[in-house]
Scaffold this motif. Structure first.
Motif: not given
Length: 323
Positions: A23-27, A92, A95, A97, A180, A182, A184, A275
């Motif tokens: 998922s990495g860093f979202i938003g 990340c 992309n 992922r 997925v 959650k 990095y 995050n």
């Protein structure tokens, strides 16, 4: 890995995904600048740790037990940064992922191997300082190069075994829901929590592993410095106490830089935004390998002098070549 599954019976069917998704860093706004910052930390870490390793290899005056442990720490820091940061940037920043199942478990193994060895290397350095303070006249007898090599090699064998068991038990999990992760990177905890069957063994192993490779060395380090502090009170003059304590300041800084962010994540991780937790954890795994070489170069007079001597020799050779 078949050993971990054969013990559960041959009729059990495991649902193994073709890949996991990080998922990495979202938003997070302007997150690309953070990736550039990670790249900068990685470049500095590689250059710094390679410099420390090169100086220790080339200078025969640094062939001492303490610098064997310092070399091992620099190697692990270099290995840690190289196994984590490039892959994180690939995941990340570009992309990418989707990571294959076996590649993800391998990624997980090497990341936790490096973190665990960083902890044990700090414990080895604490033991070296303990012997140096308690037995200054007999230090060379009690702390030999052979003993330090044996100690570091034993830690490698122990850590490889423990991390291999932890990652091996992930292969007995079925992933029939989400794939997925959650985090990095291929983090052990977020992976086993995705399992559909009983995750209790993995959870128990994760707790035992964190205690063995993080908190046991930390307790030993703290106990060592309590003993060192008591020994310093027995030294007659303040000048001698300060001189003896200065030999420990570099190691104390290394311990603080490594453990304080980890303690923060363990203590407050459940109460902060995911995050924020991921960013704090990523910095905790990248900043110590970057700062460690600078701390030892600045705090250790022998390494500083060796570096100056090597730079002077290189400068003279360049001048001679031009002439």
């Amino acid at each position: 890995m078949e050993f971990f599954n054969s013990a559960l019976g041959r009729n059990i069917t495991f649902v193994r995904p073709e890949y996991f998704i990080i998922s990495g860093f979202i938003g997070i706004p302007y997150i690309r600048y953070y990736y550039i910052f990670l790249l900068f930390l990685y470049i500095v870490s590689v250059m710094g740790n390679m410099t420390v390793m090169t100086v220790i290899i080339l200078d025969h005056n640094l062939k001492a037990p303490k610098y064997i442990a310092v070399f091992s720490l620099a190697f692990v820091d270099l290995f840690s940064s190289s196994s984590l940061v490039p892959k994180v940037l690939d995941i990340c920043l570009f992309n990418h992922r989707y990571i294959p199942y076996n590649d993800c478990l391998t990624f997980c193994f090497f990341c936790f191997l490096c973190i665990s060895m960083q902890s044990f290397n700090l414990a080895a350095l604490a033991y070296d300082r303990l012997i140096a303070i308690f037995y200054p006249l007999h230090y060379q007898v009690k702390m030999t190069n052979r003993f330090m090599l044996f100690l570091i090699a034993s830690f490698w064998v122990l850590v490889i075994t423990l991390v291999l068991i932890a990652v091996g038990f992930l292969t007995r999990l079925s992933f029939c829901k989400s794939v997925v992760i959650k985090s990095y990177f291929c983090d052990h905890g977020p992976i086993y929590r995705l399992g559909c069957n009983d995750v209790t063994p993995s959870r128990i192993i994760a707790g035992a592993l964190s205690n063995l490779v993080l908190w046991v060395p930390l307790v030993f380090i703290l106990a060592s410095y309590c003993s060192i502090g008591y020994a310093l009170t027995k030294i007659s003059t303040a000048k001698e106490r300060v001189t003896a304590f200065k030999t420990c300041t570099g190691h104390i800084l290394l311990v603080a830089i490594f453990y304080l962010p980890i303690i923060f994540v363990y203590r407050f991780g459940a109460n902060i935004h995911p995050n924020a937790r991921i960013i704090n954890l990523s910095l905790a795994t990248v900043i110590p390998p970057m700062l460690n070489p600078f701390i030892y170069v600045l705090q250790t007079q022998e390494i500083k002098q060796s570096l100056k001597k090597l730079l002077k020799i290189r400068g003279q050779s360049k001048i001679a070549t031009k002439n």
